[in-house]
Design an enzyme around this catalytic site. Structure first.
Site, mmCIF file in Angstrom:
data_model
loop_
_atom_site.group_PDB
_atom_site.id
_atom_site.type_symbol
_atom_site.label_atom_id
_atom_site.label_comp_id
_atom_site.label_asym_id
_atom_site.label_seq_id
_atom_site.Cartn_x
_atom_site.Cartn_y
_atom_site.Cartn_z
ATOM 1 N N THR A 50 -56.510 5.815 69.714
ATOM 2 C CA THR A 50 -56.309 7.254 69.978
ATOM 3 C C THR A 50 -55.598 7.990 68.685
ATOM 4 O O THR A 50 -56.088 9.182 68.416
ATOM 5 C CB THR A 50 -55.395 7.622 71.309
ATOM 6 O OG1 THR A 50 -53.985 7.097 70.952
ATOM 7 C CG2 THR A 50 -55.969 6.999 72.308
ATOM 8 N N ASP A 51 -54.864 7.060 67.924
ATOM 9 C CA ASP A 51 -54.359 7.523 66.693
ATOM 10 C C ASP A 51 -55.427 7.698 65.655
ATOM 11 O O ASP A 51 -55.461 8.827 64.886
ATOM 12 C CB ASP A 51 -53.353 6.550 66.145
ATOM 13 C CG ASP A 51 -52.603 6.819 64.882
ATOM 14 O OD1 ASP A 51 -51.661 7.953 65.072
ATOM 15 O OD2 ASP A 51 -52.954 6.547 63.896
ATOM 16 N N HIS A 87 -42.598 24.642 62.719
ATOM 17 C CA HIS A 87 -43.078 23.753 61.522
ATOM 18 C C HIS A 87 -44.461 23.532 61.187
ATOM 19 O O HIS A 87 -45.305 23.275 62.446
ATOM 20 C CB HIS A 87 -42.316 22.501 61.508
ATOM 21 C CG HIS A 87 -40.830 22.869 61.582
ATOM 22 N ND1 HIS A 87 -39.975 23.462 60.618
ATOM 23 C CD2 HIS A 87 -40.019 22.377 62.539
ATOM 24 C CE1 HIS A 87 -38.796 23.414 60.927
ATOM 25 N NE2 HIS A 87 -38.661 22.832 61.872
ATOM 26 N N PHE A 97 -38.463 26.524 50.433
ATOM 27 C CA PHE A 97 -37.270 26.213 51.089
ATOM 28 C C PHE A 97 -36.852 25.056 50.303
ATOM 29 O O PHE A 97 -37.413 23.654 50.180
ATOM 30 C CB PHE A 97 -37.296 25.650 52.300
ATOM 31 C CG PHE A 97 -36.097 25.246 53.200
ATOM 32 C CD1 PHE A 97 -35.162 26.277 53.321
ATOM 33 C CD2 PHE A 97 -35.722 23.914 53.531
ATOM 34 C CE1 PHE A 97 -34.021 25.879 53.985
ATOM 35 C CE2 PHE A 97 -34.390 23.580 53.955
ATOM 36 C CZ PHE A 97 -33.398 24.678 54.136
ATOM 37 N N ASN A 111 -38.230 28.132 63.738
ATOM 38 C CA ASN A 111 -39.202 27.749 62.586
ATOM 39 C C ASN A 111 -40.232 27.046 63.236
ATOM 40 O O ASN A 111 -40.015 25.757 63.478
ATOM 41 C CB ASN A 111 -38.232 27.174 61.856
ATOM 42 C CG ASN A 111 -38.926 27.005 60.409
ATOM 43 O OD1 ASN A 111 -40.118 27.160 60.156
ATOM 44 N ND2 ASN A 111 -38.269 26.439 59.224
ATOM 45 N N LYS A 169 -56.893 11.086 71.918
ATOM 46 C CA LYS A 169 -55.649 11.985 72.002
ATOM 47 C C LYS A 169 -55.697 13.340 71.952
ATOM 48 O O LYS A 169 -56.639 14.075 71.961
ATOM 49 C CB LYS A 169 -55.456 11.925 70.200
ATOM 50 C CG LYS A 169 -53.883 12.266 69.838
ATOM 51 C CD LYS A 169 -52.777 11.198 70.147
ATOM 52 C CE LYS A 169 -52.528 10.201 69.120
ATOM 53 N NZ LYS A 169 -51.924 8.932 69.561
ATOM 54 N N GLN A 207 -33.847 31.993 57.379
ATOM 55 C CA GLN A 207 -32.465 32.866 57.313
ATOM 56 C C GLN A 207 -32.600 34.132 56.575
ATOM 57 O O GLN A 207 -32.351 35.234 57.017
ATOM 58 C CB GLN A 207 -31.421 32.008 56.969
ATOM 59 C CG GLN A 207 -30.963 30.896 57.766
ATOM 60 C CD GLN A 207 -31.544 29.741 57.591
ATOM 61 O OE1 GLN A 207 -32.586 29.494 57.249
ATOM 62 N NE2 GLN A 207 -30.763 28.386 57.936
ATOM 63 N N ARG A 210 -44.825 26.910 51.506
ATOM 64 C CA ARG A 210 -45.230 26.311 52.587
ATOM 65 C C ARG A 210 -45.427 27.488 53.549
ATOM 66 O O ARG A 210 -45.720 28.567 53.188
ATOM 67 C CB ARG A 210 -43.727 25.679 53.293
ATOM 68 C CG ARG A 210 -42.691 26.674 53.584
ATOM 69 C CD ARG A 210 -41.529 26.211 54.151
ATOM 70 N NE ARG A 210 -40.613 27.284 54.301
ATOM 71 C CZ ARG A 210 -39.442 27.120 55.038
ATOM 72 N NH1 ARG A 210 -38.980 25.772 55.583
ATOM 73 N NH2 ARG A 210 -38.708 28.034 55.057
#
Ligand SMILES: O=c1[nH]c(=O)c2[nH]c(=O)[nH]c2[nH]1
Length: 315
Positions: free
Chosen positions: A65-66, A267, A174, A265, A20, A239, A191
């Site tokens: 690969t995972d 993540h 959020f 954003n 991966k 925002q 977060r």
């Protein structure tokens, strides 16, 4: 012998490898209020006794690969990331020593360095005596931009920056958003907030009869104020952070009447380590590169006319 009845040439499998690529793992180590970041892009390439999967499709020797991806994230939690080299050695040894069919493991790692944001510090309730504990700016910093237009009467001066990547490893939430039948997002009470700032601001200087700003100083100060606001805003949304960054600039820099931001954003998703019997206490994140939320807005001095084009910040 005709051309069509020629015997088939023997075909052989040559060099092969699999794994991966580009596992974007971010590890936050929390030393009280002081956080440390390791941000890596890890690519795994394994090779060994892989003839069967190519010739016949038998997967009996194939570690998915995972699984190699999961191993990267699980090792970040279990062993930490002391250095890219140490992490790579650990992974490479693991794949070769745990899988009889794998004879060689190549782990390529890019490390993205983050510096602590230096703020102008006064009144900053989140920083200790000499450092910002959980606000970072990606090393390498930004590209500065400028656009000057003159129609024979008036100048219009836009200054800007792009690719200024910043992160708060806490103080971001959020929640309370609209939920419809397609909403799956979980509310977040702590977060990571990361973005790559692109901003353009307009100076109210329009000609030689006015005192011209010191452009160098103005740029440095605008950047300083946007970073201070990024650090100091306890964020309930990107925002809100964007608005605070713009408002801080407008309130602090009299020469700027308008500022527009385009903030992706970036993540960071907490990785579920439960299947491996590991608890992820806000430590190991998957840094997704796309899709990303894109938050854009203009902040204006009261009464100022908006002049910065909507798409300006994406140049
Ligand atoms: O700060 C955010 N603003 C949003 O509008 C949004 N939407 C989303 O899915 N996550 C976030 N985060």
């Amino acid at each position: 012998m005709t051309a069509t009845s020629r015997p088939a040439r023997p075909v052989m499998l040559g060099q092969n490898q699999y794994g991966k690529a580009e596992n974007r793992v971010v590890k936050i180590t929390r030393d009280g209020d002081t956080h440390h970041i390791k941000d890596l892009n890890v690519s795994v390439a394994l090779s060994g006794d892989m003839d069967d999967v190519h010739y016949s499709g038998s997967n009996a020797h194939v570690l998915p690969t995972d699984t190699t991806k999961n191993t990267v994230f699980a090792f970040a939690k279990e062993y930490g990331i002391e250095s890219a080299e140490q992490f790579g050695i650990h992974l490479a040894r693991h794949f070769v020593e745990s899988q009889p069919a794998i004879r060689r493991a190549r782990i390529r790692i890019e490390e993205y360095a983050w510096d602590r944001i230096q703020t102008s510090d006064s009144g900053n309730r989140f920083i200790g005596a000499d450092e910002v504990r959980h606000s970072f700016v990606r090393n390498g910093q930004e590209t500065r931009t400028a656009q000057v237009t003159y129609d024979g009467e008036d100048f219009q001066v836009f200054s800007g920056l792009k690719d200024l990547t910043v992160m708060n490893s806490t103080n971001s939430e959020f929640w309370g958003y609209v939920k419809d039948r397609y909403t799956t997002l979980k509310e977040a009470y702590d977060r990571i907030l990361a973005t790559q700032v692109a901003g353009v601001w307009r100076h109210n200087w329009t000609g030689d009869d006015q005192r011209m700003p010191n452009w160098e100083r103005s740029y440095a100060q605008v950047k300083r104020h946007m970073l201070d606001a990024f650090v100091e805003t306890y964020s309930l949304s990107l925002q809100q952070t964007l608005y605070q960054m713009g408002a801080r600039v407008i309130n602090s820099r009299g020469e700027v009447d308008e500022i527009r931001f385009s903030l992706p954003n970036k993540h960071h998703f907490l990785v579920d380590l439960e299947p491996f019997g590991l608890k992820n206490d806000h430590e190991v994140y998957y840094a997704a590169d796309r899709p990303y939320g894109l938050i854009e807005a203009t902040i204006l001095r009261d009464g100022a006319e908006p002049q910065i084009p909507v798409d300006m910040t994406n140049l």
